[in-house]
Scaffold this motif. Structure first.
Motif, PDB file in Angstrom:
ATOM      1  N   ARG A 173      20.307  10.482  -2.105  1.00  0.00           N
ATOM      2  CA  ARG A 173      20.112  11.940  -2.129  1.00  0.00           C
ATOM      3  C   ARG A 173      18.951  12.317  -3.048  1.00  0.00           C
ATOM      4  N   ARG A 174      18.872  11.630  -4.185  1.00  0.00           N
ATOM      5  CA  ARG A 174      17.754  11.876  -5.101  1.00  0.00           C
ATOM      6  C   ARG A 174      16.429  11.538  -4.423  1.00  0.00           C
ATOM      7  N   ALA A 175      16.382  10.408  -3.735  1.00  0.00           N
ATOM      8  CA  ALA A 175      15.157   9.998  -3.048  1.00  0.00           C
ATOM      9  C   ALA A 175      14.775  10.992  -1.962  1.00  0.00           C
ATOM     10  N   GLU A 176      15.776  11.497  -1.224  1.00  0.00           N
ATOM     11  CA  GLU A 176      15.504  12.475  -0.174  1.00  0.00           C
ATOM     12  C   GLU A 176      14.877  13.742  -0.746  1.00  0.00           C
ATOM     13  N   ARG A 177      15.347  14.161  -1.925  1.00  0.00           N
ATOM     14  CA  ARG A 177      14.775  15.355  -2.546  1.00  0.00           C
ATOM     15  C   ARG A 177      13.342  15.114  -3.005  1.00  0.00           C
ATOM     16  N   GLN A 178      12.998  13.852  -3.274  1.00  0.00           N
ATOM     17  CA  GLN A 178      11.645  13.535  -3.735  1.00  0.00           C
ATOM     18  C   GLN A 178      10.688  13.236  -2.590  1.00  0.00           C
ATOM     19  N   GLN A 179      11.211  13.018  -1.398  1.00  0.00           N
ATOM     20  CA  GLN A 179      10.361  12.559  -0.309  1.00  0.00           C
ATOM     21  C   GLN A 179       9.315  13.571   0.112  1.00  0.00           C
ATOM     22  N   SER A 180       9.529  14.835  -0.198  1.00  0.00           N
ATOM     23  CA  SER A 180       8.529  15.830   0.144  1.00  0.00           C
ATOM     24  C   SER A 180       7.222  15.582  -0.603  1.00  0.00           C
ATOM     25  N   LEU A 181       7.315  14.838  -1.731  1.00  0.00           N
ATOM     26  CA  LEU A 181       6.111  14.510  -2.491  1.00  0.00           C
ATOM     27  C   LEU A 181       5.398  13.281  -1.943  1.00  0.00           C
ATOM     28  N   ALA A 182       6.087  12.489  -1.145  1.00  0.00           N
ATOM     29  CA  ALA A 182       5.537  11.235  -0.643  1.00  0.00           C
ATOM     30  C   ALA A 182       5.157  11.401   0.829  1.00  0.00           C
ATOM     31  N   HIS A 183       3.874  11.283   1.125  1.00  0.00           N
ATOM     32  CA  HIS A 183       3.399  11.534   2.483  1.00  0.00           C
ATOM     33  C   HIS A 183       3.436  10.289   3.362  1.00  0.00           C
ATOM     34  N   GLU A 184       3.696   9.124   2.790  1.00  0.00           N
ATOM     35  CA  GLU A 184       3.766   7.917   3.586  1.00  0.00           C
ATOM     36  C   GLU A 184       4.793   6.973   2.988  1.00  0.00           C
ATOM     37  N   ASP A 185       5.229   6.012   3.784  1.00  0.00           N
ATOM     38  CA  ASP A 185       6.187   5.035   3.298  1.00  0.00           C
ATOM     39  C   ASP A 185       5.492   3.681   3.140  1.00  0.00           C
ATOM     40  N   TRP A 186       6.296   2.647   2.810  1.00  0.00           N
ATOM     41  CA  TRP A 186       5.760   1.308   2.569  1.00  0.00           C
ATOM     42  C   TRP A 186       4.979   0.784   3.782  1.00  0.00           C
ATOM     43  N   VAL A 187       5.564   0.916   4.974  1.00  0.00           N
ATOM     44  CA  VAL A 187       4.939   0.378   6.178  1.00  0.00           C
ATOM     45  C   VAL A 187       3.629   1.085   6.473  1.00  0.00           C
ATOM     46  N   SER A 188       3.628   2.418   6.384  1.00  0.00           N
ATOM     47  CA  SER A 188       2.407   3.156   6.717  1.00  0.00           C
ATOM     48  C   SER A 188       1.332   2.960   5.651  1.00  0.00           C
ATOM     49  N   TRP A 189       1.738   2.733   4.375  1.00  0.00           N
ATOM     50  CA  TRP A 189       0.745   2.447   3.323  1.00  0.00           C
ATOM     51  C   TRP A 189       0.008   1.155   3.649  1.00  0.00           C
ATOM     52  N   TRP A 190       0.766   0.095   3.992  1.00  0.00           N
ATOM     53  CA  TRP A 190       0.123  -1.179   4.304  1.00  0.00           C
ATOM     54  C   TRP A 190      -0.679  -1.087   5.601  1.00  0.00           C
ATOM     55  N   ALA A 191      -0.224  -0.305   6.561  1.00  0.00           N
ATOM     56  CA  ALA A 191      -0.994  -0.124   7.793  1.00  0.00           C
ATOM     57  C   ALA A 191      -2.330   0.545   7.499  1.00  0.00           C
ATOM     58  N   ALA A 192      -2.312   1.535   6.615  1.00  0.00           N
ATOM     59  CA  ALA A 192      -3.555   2.213   6.248  1.00  0.00           C
ATOM     60  C   ALA A 192      -4.478   1.288   5.469  1.00  0.00           C
ATOM     61  N   VAL A 193      -3.905   0.479   4.593  1.00  0.00           N
ATOM     62  CA  VAL A 193      -4.701  -0.514   3.865  1.00  0.00           C
ATOM     63  C   VAL A 193      -5.450  -1.419   4.842  1.00  0.00           C
ATOM     64  N   GLY A 194      -4.780  -1.796   5.920  1.00  0.00           N
ATOM     65  CA  GLY A 194      -5.384  -2.681   6.902  1.00  0.00           C
ATOM     66  C   GLY A 194      -6.576  -2.095   7.615  1.00  0.00           C
ATOM     67  N   GLU A 195      -6.764  -0.781   7.531  1.00  0.00           N
ATOM     68  CA  GLU A 195      -7.891  -0.127   8.183  1.00  0.00           C
ATOM     69  C   GLU A 195      -9.056   0.120   7.235  1.00  0.00           C
ATOM     70  N   ASP A 196      -8.900  -0.265   5.962  1.00  0.00           N
ATOM     71  CA  ASP A 196      -9.978  -0.069   4.990  1.00  0.00           C
ATOM     72  C   ASP A 196     -10.827  -1.336   4.947  1.00  0.00           C
ATOM     73  N   PRO A 197     -12.080  -1.286   5.390  1.00  0.00           N
ATOM     74  CA  PRO A 197     -12.899  -2.507   5.442  1.00  0.00           C
ATOM     75  C   PRO A 197     -13.138  -3.137   4.079  1.00  0.00           C
ATOM     76  N   GLU A 198     -13.088  -2.343   3.014  1.00  0.00           N
ATOM     77  CA  GLU A 198     -13.319  -2.897   1.682  1.00  0.00           C
ATOM     78  C   GLU A 198     -12.162  -3.803   1.236  1.00  0.00           C
ATOM     79  N   LEU A 199     -11.004  -3.635   1.855  1.00  0.00           N
ATOM     80  CA  LEU A 199      -9.834  -4.425   1.490  1.00  0.00           C
ATOM     81  C   LEU A 199      -9.554  -5.567   2.464  1.00  0.00           C
ATOM     82  N   SER A 200     -10.397  -5.750   3.454  1.00  0.00           N
ATOM     83  CA  SER A 200     -10.099  -6.720   4.512  1.00  0.00           C
ATOM     84  C   SER A 200     -10.020  -8.150   3.982  1.00  0.00           C
ATOM     85  N   GLY A 201     -10.920  -8.518   3.064  1.00  0.00           N
ATOM     86  CA  GLY A 201     -10.897  -9.871   2.518  1.00  0.00           C
ATOM     87  C   GLY A 201      -9.633 -10.143   1.728  1.00  0.00           C
TER      88      GLY A 201
END
Length: 254
Positions: A173-201
């Motif tokens: 319940r605490r996490a749910e109340r905080q989720q409005s501050l978090a625009h992405e989750d673990w999976v989407s963070w790593w997916a976005a990382v994969g699209e940054d060419p500077e991080l590809s190596g």
């Protein structure tokens, strides 16, 4: 690998936001850990020596460095991408070490020049199976000075199933109340990382380090399991000093 500071800042900031989904009362937990480290090192001569186990992109190390500017912090992680983010964004906070906690030689890789005053960890040690965790606790007991402390912040179930369910509910319940501050989750963070060419190596290196076949994650040990293993490892005192739902700060005194 030579990341730009702007890139590191962007991804660390996004990491901090997405982690609010998972670590119940995360900022307060960090503050409690820093309080314990400060109290445990107060009055000692010289520079306190602190190890941050499983440091990720340096979230806890950076907070400890701000609270204790006199401390020498050794930050340890196995993930090359997260470590490079930490080295770049929090360059002055710690000396960063690339090693796998629990594997042969990991304590030598720390290259410590004196006993540790404090070892800290958040949401990292639960990846170890009971035998490996027992060995790591024993190794940490030998690395810490007499009176030194181990501080572990993590989500730990209780032994009683009904109480464990209620504690998990409080945390959810605490996490749910905080989720409005978090625009992405673990999976989407790593997916976005994969699209940054500077991080590809770094991402390629990370993937190359993963075993060909991954074992299932070990069952989450309870608070009492951790306390038992800590005492068996040689810590004179061990117990929880803070709790919110199933999120704990556990302290063991050498």
């Amino acid at each position: 690998m030579g990341l730009s500071l702007a890139t590191a800042e962007k991804w660390v900031e996004r990491w901090e936001l997405q982690q609010q989904r998972y670590a119940v009362d995360r900022e307060n937990r960090f503050t409690v850990i820093a309080d314990i480290v400060e109290h445990s090192t107060a009055g000692r001569t010289g520079r306190p020596l602190v190890a941050d186990l499983g440091c990720g992109p340096g979230s806890l190390s950076a907070r400890l460095a701000r609270r204790l500017p006199r401390a020498d912090i050794v930050a340890v992680d196995r993930d090359p991408l997260l470590l490079e983010l930490a080295r770049t964004h929090h360059a002055d906070a710690a000396r960063y070490v690339d090693t796998v906690i629990g594997e042969d030689g990991w304590t030598q890789a720390l290259a410590l020049d004196r006993p540790l005053d404090v070892a800290v960890s958040t949401a990292a040690l639960h990846y170890l199976n009971p035998d490996a965790l027992s060995r790591v606790y024993q190794q940490l007991a030998t690395l810490l000075r007499p009176g030194g402390v181990l501080v572990n912040g993590d989500h730990l179930p209780q032994d009683d199933a009904a109480l464990a369910e209620l504690a998990a509910c409080v945390g959810r319940r605490r996490a749910e109340r905080q989720q409005s501050l978090a625009h992405e989750d673990w999976v989407s963070w790593w997916a976005a990382v994969g699209e940054d060419p500077e991080l590809s190596g770094l991402l390629t290196e990370r993937r190359n380090r993963e075993p060909a076949t991954r074992a299932d994650s070990p069952a989450r040990l309870s608070l009492s399991d951790h306390v038992r293993l800590l005492r068996q490892a040689g810590f004179g005192r061990a117990g929880a000093v803070w709790q919110y739902g199933d999120s704990y700060v556990v302290v063991a005194v050498r």
